[in-house]
Design an enzyme around this catalytic site. Structure first.
Site, mmCIF file in Angstrom:
data_model
loop_
_atom_site.group_PDB
_atom_site.id
_atom_site.type_symbol
_atom_site.label_atom_id
_atom_site.label_comp_id
_atom_site.label_asym_id
_atom_site.label_seq_id
_atom_site.Cartn_x
_atom_site.Cartn_y
_atom_site.Cartn_z
ATOM 1 N N ASP A 218 10.477 -6.860 -8.534
ATOM 2 C CA ASP A 218 10.684 -7.503 -7.240
ATOM 3 C C ASP A 218 12.073 -7.122 -6.723
ATOM 4 O OD1 ASP A 218 11.437 -9.702 -5.278
ATOM 5 O OD2 ASP A 218 9.404 -10.319 -5.781
ATOM 6 N N ASN B 220 0.925 -16.587 -4.053
ATOM 7 C CA ASN B 220 1.062 -17.316 -2.793
ATOM 8 C C ASN B 220 -0.097 -16.948 -1.873
ATOM 9 O OD1 ASN B 220 3.561 -18.307 -3.702
ATOM 10 N ND2 ASN B 220 4.621 -16.515 -2.911
ATOM 11 N N CYS C 24 0.847 -1.199 0.000
ATOM 12 C CA CYS C 24 0.000 0.000 0.000
ATOM 13 C C CYS C 24 0.885 1.253 0.000
ATOM 14 C CB CYS C 24 -0.940 0.002 1.199
ATOM 15 S SG CYS C 24 -2.322 -1.159 1.042
ATOM 16 N N GLY D 58 3.672 -19.685 1.326
ATOM 17 C CA GLY D 58 4.832 -18.830 1.095
ATOM 18 C C GLY D 58 4.530 -17.346 1.026
ATOM 19 N N HIS E 215 3.163 -12.703 -9.023
ATOM 20 C CA HIS E 215 4.547 -12.705 -9.494
ATOM 21 C C HIS E 215 4.539 -13.028 -10.986
ATOM 22 C CE1 HIS E 215 6.634 -12.956 -5.497
ATOM 23 N NE2 HIS E 215 5.452 -13.436 -5.139
ATOM 24 N N THR F 160 4.468 -13.763 2.165
ATOM 25 C CA THR F 160 5.171 -12.997 3.193
ATOM 26 C C THR F 160 4.675 -11.561 3.287
ATOM 27 O OG1 THR F 160 6.960 -12.454 1.653
ATOM 28 C CG2 THR F 160 7.265 -14.402 3.063
ATOM 29 N N HIS G 276 -6.341 -2.390 -1.224
ATOM 30 C CA HIS G 276 -5.771 -3.415 -0.346
ATOM 31 C C HIS G 276 -6.688 -4.630 -0.258
ATOM 32 C CE1 HIS G 276 -3.235 -5.067 2.819
ATOM 33 N NE2 HIS G 276 -4.372 -5.477 3.372
ATOM 34 N N HIS H 121 -0.680 -8.473 0.957
ATOM 35 C CA HIS H 121 -1.378 -7.656 -0.034
ATOM 36 C C HIS H 121 -1.319 -8.518 -1.285
ATOM 37 C CE1 HIS H 121 -2.334 -3.485 -1.743
ATOM 38 N NE2 HIS H 121 -2.323 -4.290 -2.813
ATOM 39 N N HIS I 16 -0.749 -10.212 -4.573
ATOM 40 C CA HIS I 16 0.177 -9.888 -5.639
ATOM 41 C C HIS I 16 0.423 -11.101 -6.525
ATOM 42 C CE1 HIS I 16 2.572 -11.047 -2.108
ATOM 43 N NE2 HIS I 16 3.528 -11.460 -2.925
#
Length: 115
Positions: free
Chosen positions: A31, A88, A8, A94, A103, A96, A47, A99, A101
């Site tokens: 990343d 994830n 955010c 996995g 990949h 972490t 969010h 929020h 996302h």
């Protein structure tokens, strides 16, 4: 929760990131710990903690995340050879950063199974 969310902070411009795409609904950025030559994150500007929190009301937003990921794969030269999209969910999945996302990972051969 959103007040403490690093992603955010990126959406709001409070935390620096190498943004590669931005519109009213999604932001995409590099990343900070890439696992391949191309490793981008595509996030909603709103969010949402996890894919586990999505409802049917989020269908358009989720479609926009995937559409943006596909477009970015083209722009970054990994579309034709192939790439991986990864989401994830939760600690055992996995996740972490809480929020949502996606990949976008490519530019090398992906092995299976992952991690």
């Amino acid at each position: 929760m959103a007040d403490e969310c690093i992603f955010c902070g990126i959406v709001n411009g409070d935390i620096p990131a190498k943004v590669v795409y931005r519109d009213d609904e999604v932001v995409a950025f590099e990343d900070i710990k890439p696992v391949a030559p191309v490793h981008l994150l595509v996030i909603p500007t709103r969010h949402v903690a996890s894919v586990r929190d999505l409802t049917r009301d989020d269908d358009a937003m989720l479609g926009k995340l995937i559409e943006t990921a596909n477009s970015l794969a083209r722009e970054h030269g990994i579309h034709d050879q192939g790439f991986r999209l990864n989401v994830n969910a939760g600690p055992n999945g996995g996740q972490t950063v809480y929020h949502l996302h996606v990949h976008v990972i490519g530019g090398r051969f992906m092995t299976w199974p992952p991690g």
